[in-house]
Design a protein around this motif. Sequence first.
Motif, PDB file in Angstrom:
ATOM      1  N   UNK A  52       0.852  -1.339  -0.032  1.00  0.00           N
ATOM      2  CA  UNK A  52      -0.048  -0.031   0.063  1.00  0.00           C
ATOM      3  C   UNK A  52       0.879   1.241  -0.014  1.00  0.00           C
ATOM      4  N   UNK A  53       1.784   1.167   0.989  1.00  0.00           N
ATOM      5  CA  UNK A  53       2.846   2.546   0.862  1.00  0.00           C
ATOM      6  C   UNK A  53       3.484   2.774  -0.475  1.00  0.00           C
ATOM      7  N   UNK A  54       3.958   1.548  -1.061  1.00  0.00           N
ATOM      8  CA  UNK A  54       4.620   1.658  -2.053  1.00  0.00           C
ATOM      9  C   UNK A  54       3.576   2.122  -3.202  1.00  0.00           C
ATOM     10  N   UNK A  55       2.560   1.741  -3.182  1.00  0.00           N
ATOM     11  CA  UNK A  55       1.403   2.250  -4.297  1.00  0.00           C
ATOM     12  C   UNK A  55       1.173   3.635  -4.051  1.00  0.00           C
ATOM     13  N   UNK A  72       4.787   7.991  10.812  1.00  0.00           N
ATOM     14  CA  UNK A  72       4.392   8.736   9.789  1.00  0.00           C
ATOM     15  C   UNK A  72       5.134   8.754   8.702  1.00  0.00           C
ATOM     16  N   UNK A  73       4.651   8.818   7.532  1.00  0.00           N
ATOM     17  CA  UNK A  73       5.462   8.868   6.139  1.00  0.00           C
ATOM     18  C   UNK A  73       4.874   9.921   5.535  1.00  0.00           C
ATOM     19  N   UNK A  74       5.607  10.938   4.905  1.00  0.00           N
ATOM     20  CA  UNK A  74       5.341  11.830   3.910  1.00  0.00           C
ATOM     21  C   UNK A  74       4.711  11.169   2.387  1.00  0.00           C
ATOM     22  N   UNK A  75       3.643  11.598   2.033  1.00  0.00           N
ATOM     23  CA  UNK A  75       3.204  10.982   0.641  1.00  0.00           C
ATOM     24  C   UNK A  75       3.723  11.981  -0.592  1.00  0.00           C
ATOM     25  N   UNK A  77       4.360  13.981  -3.484  1.00  0.00           N
ATOM     26  CA  UNK A  77       3.338  14.830  -4.540  1.00  0.00           C
ATOM     27  C   UNK A  77       2.140  15.230  -3.855  1.00  0.00           C
ATOM     28  N   UNK A  78       2.221  15.176  -2.521  1.00  0.00           N
ATOM     29  CA  UNK A  78       0.823  15.578  -1.523  1.00  0.00           C
ATOM     30  C   UNK A  78       1.262  16.329  -0.348  1.00  0.00           C
ATOM     31  N   UNK A  79       0.507  16.995   0.135  1.00  0.00           N
ATOM     32  CA  UNK A  79       0.776  17.628   1.394  1.00  0.00           C
ATOM     33  C   UNK A  79       0.521  16.628   2.631  1.00  0.00           C
ATOM     34  N   UNK A  80      -0.229  15.494   2.200  1.00  0.00           N
ATOM     35  CA  UNK A  80      -0.626  14.481   3.407  1.00  0.00           C
ATOM     36  C   UNK A  80       0.481  13.523   3.751  1.00  0.00           C
ATOM     37  N   UNK A  81       0.182  12.804   4.709  1.00  0.00           N
ATOM     38  CA  UNK A  81       0.764  11.838   5.287  1.00  0.00           C
ATOM     39  C   UNK A  81       0.138  10.481   5.374  1.00  0.00           C
ATOM     40  N   UNK A  82       0.945   9.466   5.261  1.00  0.00           N
ATOM     41  CA  UNK A  82       0.450   8.060   5.643  1.00  0.00           C
ATOM     42  C   UNK A  82       0.726   7.851   7.074  1.00  0.00           C
ATOM     43  N   UNK A  83      -0.173   7.684   7.857  1.00  0.00           N
ATOM     44  CA  UNK A  83      -0.176   7.339   9.137  1.00  0.00           C
ATOM     45  C   UNK A  83      -0.431   5.873   9.452  1.00  0.00           C
ATOM     46  N   UNK A  84       0.532   5.162  10.027  1.00  0.00           N
ATOM     47  CA  UNK A  84       0.379   3.599   9.991  1.00  0.00           C
ATOM     48  C   UNK A  84       0.327   3.535  11.685  1.00  0.00           C
ATOM     49  N   UNK A  85      -1.002   3.029  12.266  1.00  0.00           N
ATOM     50  CA  UNK A  85      -1.133   2.758  13.426  1.00  0.00           C
ATOM     51  C   UNK A  85      -1.076   1.229  13.672  1.00  0.00           C
ATOM     52  N   UNK A  86      -0.395   0.674  14.748  1.00  0.00           N
ATOM     53  CA  UNK A  86      -0.507  -0.669  15.311  1.00  0.00           C
ATOM     54  C   UNK A  86      -1.123  -0.668  16.633  1.00  0.00           C
ATOM     55  N   UNK A  87      -2.265  -1.022  16.919  1.00  0.00           N
ATOM     56  CA  UNK A  87      -3.074  -1.121  18.247  1.00  0.00           C
ATOM     57  C   UNK A  87      -2.583  -2.452  19.049  1.00  0.00           C
ATOM     58  N   UNK A  88      -1.864  -3.121  18.400  1.00  0.00           N
ATOM     59  CA  UNK A  88      -1.580  -4.372  19.114  1.00  0.00           C
ATOM     60  C   UNK A  88      -1.403  -4.411  20.611  1.00  0.00           C
TER      61      UNK A  88
END
Length: 149
Positions: A52-55, A72-75, A77-88
């Motif tokens: 998904x992140x690669x996509x 948190x990873x910058x996306x 070409x966008x102002x947004x971020x990918x937030x990856x949460x793991x609530x284990x």
Amino acid sequence: MVTHGPQETQEFGRQVAAHLKGENAAYPRHGAAVYCLTGELGAGKTTFLQGFARGLGITSRLLSPTFIIVRRYGIPGSDGFLYHLDLYRVSGEHDLEGLGIREMIDDHSSVVVIEWAERLGRLLPARRTDIGFEVMGESARKLTVTPHI
Ligand code: ADP
Ligand code: MG
């Protein structure tokens, strides 16, 4: 659908991200795009996220945030971020306080992907896409996508 091996699950993640990019280009969004991943340990949630992140064009290695809860990873070409949460490791709602989850979910330029999302409790947004992962065999995983719009 059923995937046979981690590459197929990653490829599916890549396709979901490509679909989201197309949607983002077509319609304005009110909050973040939220994907809630559920399924036992080893079911393939993090593997999906790698594709998904690669996509989304993210090239940095996706680490499992098991001890950190949020990454948190910058996306590109966008102002947004990918937030990856793991609530284990989250055992109650007090563990979720101060992480800014509400702000992440309200940010229309961002994408939030949550492993063990059933632990969000009251923070679970109504508009989201659920993806369930089931172990069918050593290398077979059943993925079930349920959009809530
Ligand atoms: P989770 O994040 O749900 O705990 P991971 O993605 O970290 O699971 O681990 C999944 C494990 O299962 C990996 O070791 C991966 O190589 C293996 N695996 C075998 N078949 C598949 C498949 N079809 N899809 C995803 N992972 C698979
Ligand atoms: Mg994981």
